[in-house]
Design a protein around this motif. Structure first.
Motif, PDB file in Angstrom:
ATOM      1  N   GLU A  35      -6.521   3.663   4.836  1.00  0.00           N
ATOM      2  CA  GLU A  35      -5.650   4.168   3.820  1.00  0.00           C
ATOM      3  C   GLU A  35      -6.090   3.009   2.671  1.00  0.00           C
ATOM      4  O   GLU A  35      -6.484   3.640   1.432  1.00  0.00           O
ATOM      5  CB  GLU A  35      -4.263   4.181   4.170  1.00  0.00           C
ATOM      6  CG  GLU A  35      -3.424   4.763   2.905  1.00  0.00           C
ATOM      7  CD  GLU A  35      -1.809   4.871   3.222  1.00  0.00           C
ATOM      8  OE1 GLU A  35      -1.191   4.819   2.154  1.00  0.00           O
ATOM      9  OE2 GLU A  35      -1.603   5.031   4.380  1.00  0.00           O
ATOM     10  N   ALA A  40      -5.398  -1.363  -6.225  1.00  0.00           N
ATOM     11  CA  ALA A  40      -5.966  -1.120  -5.068  1.00  0.00           C
ATOM     12  C   ALA A  40      -7.082  -1.972  -4.542  1.00  0.00           C
ATOM     13  O   ALA A  40      -7.093  -2.299  -3.366  1.00  0.00           O
ATOM     14  CB  ALA A  40      -6.408   0.453  -5.043  1.00  0.00           C
ATOM     15  N   SER A  56       0.647  -1.156  -0.214  1.00  0.00           N
ATOM     16  CA  SER A  56       0.052  -0.238  -0.003  1.00  0.00           C
ATOM     17  C   SER A  56       0.858   1.180   0.131  1.00  0.00           C
ATOM     18  O   SER A  56       0.678   2.255  -0.869  1.00  0.00           O
ATOM     19  CB  SER A  56      -0.841  -0.039   1.300  1.00  0.00           C
ATOM     20  OG  SER A  56      -1.646   1.367   1.632  1.00  0.00           O
ATOM     21  N   LYS A 105       1.868   7.597  -4.063  1.00  0.00           N
ATOM     22  CA  LYS A 105       1.008   7.840  -3.247  1.00  0.00           C
ATOM     23  C   LYS A 105       1.001   8.142  -1.957  1.00  0.00           C
ATOM     24  O   LYS A 105       2.196   8.251  -1.343  1.00  0.00           O
ATOM     25  CB  LYS A 105       0.021   6.575  -3.255  1.00  0.00           C
ATOM     26  CG  LYS A 105       0.954   5.390  -2.464  1.00  0.00           C
ATOM     27  CD  LYS A 105      -0.194   4.181  -2.505  1.00  0.00           C
ATOM     28  CE  LYS A 105      -1.382   4.272  -1.706  1.00  0.00           C
ATOM     29  NZ  LYS A 105      -1.186   4.682  -0.080  1.00  0.00           N
ATOM     30  N   TYR A 116      -9.624   3.687   1.590  1.00  0.00           N
ATOM     31  CA  TYR A 116      -9.771   4.759   0.701  1.00  0.00           C
ATOM     32  C   TYR A 116      -9.234   4.744  -0.743  1.00  0.00           C
ATOM     33  O   TYR A 116      -9.861   5.169  -1.642  1.00  0.00           O
ATOM     34  CB  TYR A 116      -9.053   5.875   1.558  1.00  0.00           C
ATOM     35  CG  TYR A 116      -9.053   7.482   0.974  1.00  0.00           C
ATOM     36  CD1 TYR A 116     -10.277   8.113   1.247  1.00  0.00           C
ATOM     37  CD2 TYR A 116      -8.145   7.582  -0.176  1.00  0.00           C
ATOM     38  CE1 TYR A 116     -10.273   9.429   0.538  1.00  0.00           C
ATOM     39  CE2 TYR A 116      -8.119   9.003  -0.549  1.00  0.00           C
ATOM     40  CZ  TYR A 116      -9.347   9.877  -0.295  1.00  0.00           C
ATOM     41  OH  TYR A 116      -9.265  11.037  -0.944  1.00  0.00           O
ATOM     42  N   ASP A 117      -7.982   4.143  -0.735  1.00  0.00           N
ATOM     43  CA  ASP A 117      -7.307   4.142  -1.972  1.00  0.00           C
ATOM     44  C   ASP A 117      -8.171   2.955  -2.937  1.00  0.00           C
ATOM     45  O   ASP A 117      -8.389   3.310  -4.055  1.00  0.00           O
ATOM     46  CB  ASP A 117      -5.792   3.370  -2.015  1.00  0.00           C
ATOM     47  CG  ASP A 117      -4.951   4.413  -1.447  1.00  0.00           C
ATOM     48  OD1 ASP A 117      -5.306   5.482  -1.162  1.00  0.00           O
ATOM     49  OD2 ASP A 117      -3.991   3.796  -0.931  1.00  0.00           O
ATOM     50  N   ASP A 141      -2.741   1.524  -7.672  1.00  0.00           N
ATOM     51  CA  ASP A 141      -3.635   2.244  -8.685  1.00  0.00           C
ATOM     52  C   ASP A 141      -4.939   1.633  -8.779  1.00  0.00           C
ATOM     53  O   ASP A 141      -5.260   0.789  -8.107  1.00  0.00           O
ATOM     54  CB  ASP A 141      -2.748   2.334 -10.057  1.00  0.00           C
ATOM     55  CG  ASP A 141      -2.260   0.890 -10.524  1.00  0.00           C
ATOM     56  OD1 ASP A 141      -2.916  -0.139 -10.090  1.00  0.00           O
ATOM     57  OD2 ASP A 141      -1.184   0.745 -11.016  1.00  0.00           O
ATOM     58  N   TYR A 169      -7.480  10.477   7.404  1.00  0.00           N
ATOM     59  CA  TYR A 169      -8.402   9.624   6.552  1.00  0.00           C
ATOM     60  C   TYR A 169      -9.734   9.955   6.875  1.00  0.00           C
ATOM     61  O   TYR A 169     -10.432   9.727   6.182  1.00  0.00           O
ATOM     62  CB  TYR A 169      -7.969   8.366   6.671  1.00  0.00           C
ATOM     63  CG  TYR A 169      -6.837   7.912   5.514  1.00  0.00           C
ATOM     64  CD1 TYR A 169      -7.174   7.982   4.220  1.00  0.00           C
ATOM     65  CD2 TYR A 169      -5.569   7.941   5.884  1.00  0.00           C
ATOM     66  CE1 TYR A 169      -6.172   7.755   3.208  1.00  0.00           C
ATOM     67  CE2 TYR A 169      -4.464   7.855   4.767  1.00  0.00           C
ATOM     68  CZ  TYR A 169      -4.677   7.797   3.559  1.00  0.00           C
ATOM     69  OH  TYR A 169      -3.738   7.783   2.546  1.00  0.00           O
ATOM     70  N   TRP A 181      -7.039  -4.209  -0.969  1.00  0.00           N
ATOM     71  CA  TRP A 181      -8.047  -4.036  -0.147  1.00  0.00           C
ATOM     72  C   TRP A 181      -8.855  -5.386   0.433  1.00  0.00           C
ATOM     73  O   TRP A 181      -9.188  -5.394   1.453  1.00  0.00           O
ATOM     74  CB  TRP A 181      -9.100  -2.966  -0.256  1.00  0.00           C
ATOM     75  CG  TRP A 181     -10.296  -2.885   0.496  1.00  0.00           C
ATOM     76  CD1 TRP A 181     -11.474  -2.564   0.153  1.00  0.00           C
ATOM     77  CD2 TRP A 181     -10.215  -2.614   1.926  1.00  0.00           C
ATOM     78  NE1 TRP A 181     -12.219  -2.230   1.253  1.00  0.00           N
ATOM     79  CE2 TRP A 181     -11.528  -2.331   2.390  1.00  0.00           C
ATOM     80  CE3 TRP A 181      -9.257  -2.710   2.899  1.00  0.00           C
ATOM     81  CZ2 TRP A 181     -12.157  -2.367   3.680  1.00  0.00           C
ATOM     82  CZ3 TRP A 181      -9.793  -2.312   4.333  1.00  0.00           C
ATOM     83  CH2 TRP A 181     -11.137  -2.262   4.560  1.00  0.00           C
TER      84      TRP A 181
END
Length: 530
Positions: free
Chosen positions: A347, A321, A312, A527, A350-351, A317, A378, A325
Motif C-alpha cells: 500500500e 507518500a 499510511s 485514502k 503504491y501510494d 498525499d 494491491y 515509503w
C-alpha cells in the motif's frame, strides 16, 4: 432513576505535550466482533479495554432500539461483523493531533470502505472532574460509526454530535452501566459559553456559525439530546423533526414545526441544565454476554512498521507518500515472509507511485498468505494503474487485472473493498459495469454504509438503473450531512429529482466530484487502507 451529577464550573483545559509513539513500546493487537485495536498496552489490559468496547456496542444497540425509531436493529445485523473499526491507541491527545493534522481534536474517526479507523489517546492531557478521558473520546468516535451504520435518516450536526456526547459518558458503577451520565467535560461550553448558541441557533447549518458557536454545538447538542432521550413527548417531536428534515424542510423550519416555540425550548434547556440531578439509564452488567477477544503481540515485521502503518492508513498525499515509503521499505525489507507487513508495504509503495515495488510486496504477501486481501487487491491496483496509464483497450488485460479482485472476493466474500474496486475497475476502463459489478457495489454499501463516496457512487448507479426511490434513500444522508455545504452534489440531485427530472437528467445537477460531500477532514473519509 438517576445519578447525582450537576455540571461543574471548572473550565476544561487541554494541554499539549510532546507527541510521538515510543519506539521501544511492545505493540499488541486485539480482535473482537466489531473491533481491531492496536496498542502498546499489556495483553490483559488490552483484552479488558477491547471487551469494554464490545459491551458499549451492545449497550448502544439496546438503547437505540428502545429510544431511536430511525435506527435499525444493530444486534441482529450480521453484516456489522465485516465492518470492524480499527482503533489505534496513542500516548496522548497531542499524539492524536499529530496524526489528525489538526490542533483542536482529542480523537478522530475516518469511515471508509477499505476499513474504518479511529485514533484515540491512552491518557488525557487534563485531570480532574471535568477531564476529557480517553474512554469518552473513543466512545464518542465509535458512536458516530454506530449511527452512520445503523440510522436510516440523515442526522443534523447538533444531534450527531449531541448523541455522540450523550453516549460517550456511559460509565460503569458497581454492577451497572449508566447511559446518560452528565457530560462534565463540556462544562465550559455549557456554562461559560451558554449564550453563544441558543436553541434556535443550534438548528442553523454549521457553515453559518462562528467558531465559538461551532464549538458550543457539542455541549448544547448534548443538553438537548439528553432532554429528548428522557422525555417521551420530546422524542416524538424529534422523530417529526428528523422526518421533516429528511423530506427537504430546512432545519430551522423543521424545528419550529416540531418543537414549537424555540425561545421557550431555550428557557427549558437552561432550567434543565441547572437541575441538581439528571436522569441516566441503568443497565445491569450481568445481562451483557462476555465478549470474545483475541490478543497477540505484533510480529517483528508488523512492529517494525506500525508507526509508518498508522501514518499510511491515516492518509498521505503527493508530499508525504514518498518520504514515508522511503522509511518503510528500509524497515520492512527484512520481513519478506510476513504477509501483513508486506501488505502494508504494498500500500505504501503504491501510494508513492512505485508500482514495481508495490507489486513485489503484494506478491510476497500473497506467497506468504494466499488469502491476503491487501496483497491481492494491491496486485489488482497495480495492474489497473498500468492499464489506465497505457489507455489500454486490451480486454484480456483488463480481465486479468480483475482476476485478482475476484480472488480477493473468493477469499473473503464480504470484503467491501474488493466489491467496490471491482465496480470501479469498469470506470477506470471507461466501460459499462456488468451486473455482477453493480450488485457488488450495492453490497459494498450494505456492508459499509458509513463510506460517503461509495454511497454516492451507488446512488448515481441507482439513478442510471432508474431506481429513483433507492437513489433518494442513499442520497439523503449525504445531502443533509452536517459537515457538507448545503448546496452539495447530493442535495442538487435530490432537488432535481423533486422537481420532476429523471435519473440521468438529475445527475447533470452534480458535476463536481463526490469528494465535495464533506468538509471536516477526519470524519470525511480518506485514502485507502485496511
Amino acid at each position: 432513576m438517576g445519578i447525582k451529577g450537576r455540571i461543574g464550573r471548572t473550565a476544561l483545559a487541554l494541554g499539549v505535550v510532546t507527541a510521538g509513539v515510543p519506539a521501544e513500546a511492545t505493540w499488541m493487537r486485539a480482535t473482537s466482533t466489531h473491533f481491531v485495536v492496536y496498542s502498546d498496552s499489556n495483553a490483559e489490559k488490552l483484552r479488558a479495554e477491547t471487551a469494554e468496547l464490545e459491551r458499549f456496542d451492545l449497550l448502544m444497540s439496546a438503547f437505540s432500539q428502545r429510544f431511536l425509531t430511525d435506527v435499525t436493529d444493530a444486534a441482529r445485523n450480521p453484516d456489522r461483523a465485516f465492518n470492524k473499526v480499527t482503533v489505534y491507541v496513542l500516548p496522548s491527545i497531542a499524539s492524536v493531533q499529530q496524526f489528525a493534522r489538526m490542533k483542536d481534536v482529542a480523537g478522530f474517526y475516518v469511515p471508509r470502505v477499505t476499513g474504518s479507523i479511529a485514533f484515540t489517546p491512552r491518557q488525557s492531557d487534563s485531570v480532574g472532574e471535568n477531564a476529557l478521558s480517553p474512554r469518552i473520546v473513543l466512545f464518542h468516535e465509535y458512536t458516530h460509526h454506530f449511527l452512520l451504520g445503523n440510522s436510516t435518516l440523515a442526522l443534523p450536526a447538533w444531534f450527531s454530535e449531541g448523541f455522540a456526547e450523550f453516549a460517550s459518558t456511559t460509565a460503569k458503577r458497581d454492577d451497572k452501566y449508566w447511559i446518560g451520565v452528565p457530560a462534565q467535560h463540556r462544562a465550559y461550553g455549557l456554562l461559560e459559553m451558554d449564550k453563544q448558541l441558543t436553541m434556535g441557533q443550534l438548528f442553523a447549518p454549521p457553515a453559518s456559525m462562528t467558531s465559538e458557536q461551532t464549538e458550543a454545538i457539542y455541549g448544547r447538542g448534548w443538553l438537548l439530546t439528553h432532554m429528548v432521550m428522557f422525555d417521551p413527548v420530546l422524542r416524538s417531536q424529534l422523530g417529526k423533526y428528523l422526518t421533516l428534515l429528511n423530506s427537504g424542510t430546512k432545519s430551522a423550519a423543521a424545528a419550529q414545526q416540531s418543537f414549537g416555540d424555540l425561545k421557550a425550548l431555550d428557557k427549558r434547556a437552561d432550567a434543565y441544565l441547572k437541575q441538581s440531578r439528571v436522569s441516566a439509564l441503568p443497565v445491569s452488567a450481568s445481562i451483557l454476554p462476555q465478549p470474545v477477544v483475541d490478543v497477540r503481540a505484533l510480529t517483528e515485521g508488523e512492529a517494525a512498521l506500525i508507526r509508518m502503518r498508522m501514518e499510511s492508513t491515516r492518509g498521505v498525499d503527493g508530499r508525504t507518500a514518498k518520504p514515508l515509503w522511503a522509511k518503510a521499505k528500509e524497515a520492512g525489507a527484512r520481513y519478506p515472509a510476513d504477509p501483513v507487513a508486506q501488505g502494508w508495504l504494498a500500500e505504501m509503495a503504491y501510494d508513492a507511485g512505485d508500482l514495481e515495488a508495490a507489486e513485489a510486496a503484494a506478491d510476497h504477501a500473497v506467497a506468504a498468505d494466499p488469502t491476503s486481501s491487501q496483497g491481492l487487491l494491491y496486485k489488482a491496483r497495480v495492474h489497473l494503474a498500468r492499464l489506465v496509464a497505457a489507455k489500454s483497450h486490451d480486454e484480456a488485460a483488463w480481465k486479468e487485472a480483475r482476476s485478482w479482485i475476484i480472488k480477493a472476493n473468493r477469499a473473503q466474500n464480504n470484503d467491501a473493498a474488493a466489491l467496490a474496486l471491482f465496480y470501479q475497475s469498469f470506470q477506470m476502463q471507461d466501460a459499462k459495469p456488468n451486473k455482477g459489478a453493480v450488485a457488488g457495489l450495492y453490497r459494498a454499501v450494505e456492508l459499509v454504509p458509513q463510506d460517503m463516496d461509495i454511497r454516492f457512487q451507488a446512488a448515481q448507479q441507482r439513478l442510471l438503473d432508474d431506481d429513483v426511490p433507492g437513489a433518494k434513500a442513499l442520497l439523503r444522508p449525504l445531502a443533509y450531512n452536517p459537515h457538507a455545504d448545503s448546496d452539495n452534489p447530493a442535495a442538487r440531485i435530490l432537488a432535481a429529482l423533486d422537481a420532476g427530472k429523471g435519473g440521468r437528467a438529475a445527475l447533470e445537477a452534480a458535476k463536481e466530484k463526490s469528494s465535495e460531500l464533506t468538509k471536516d477532514g477526519p470524519k470525511s473519509g480518506g485514502k485507502d487502507g485496511s
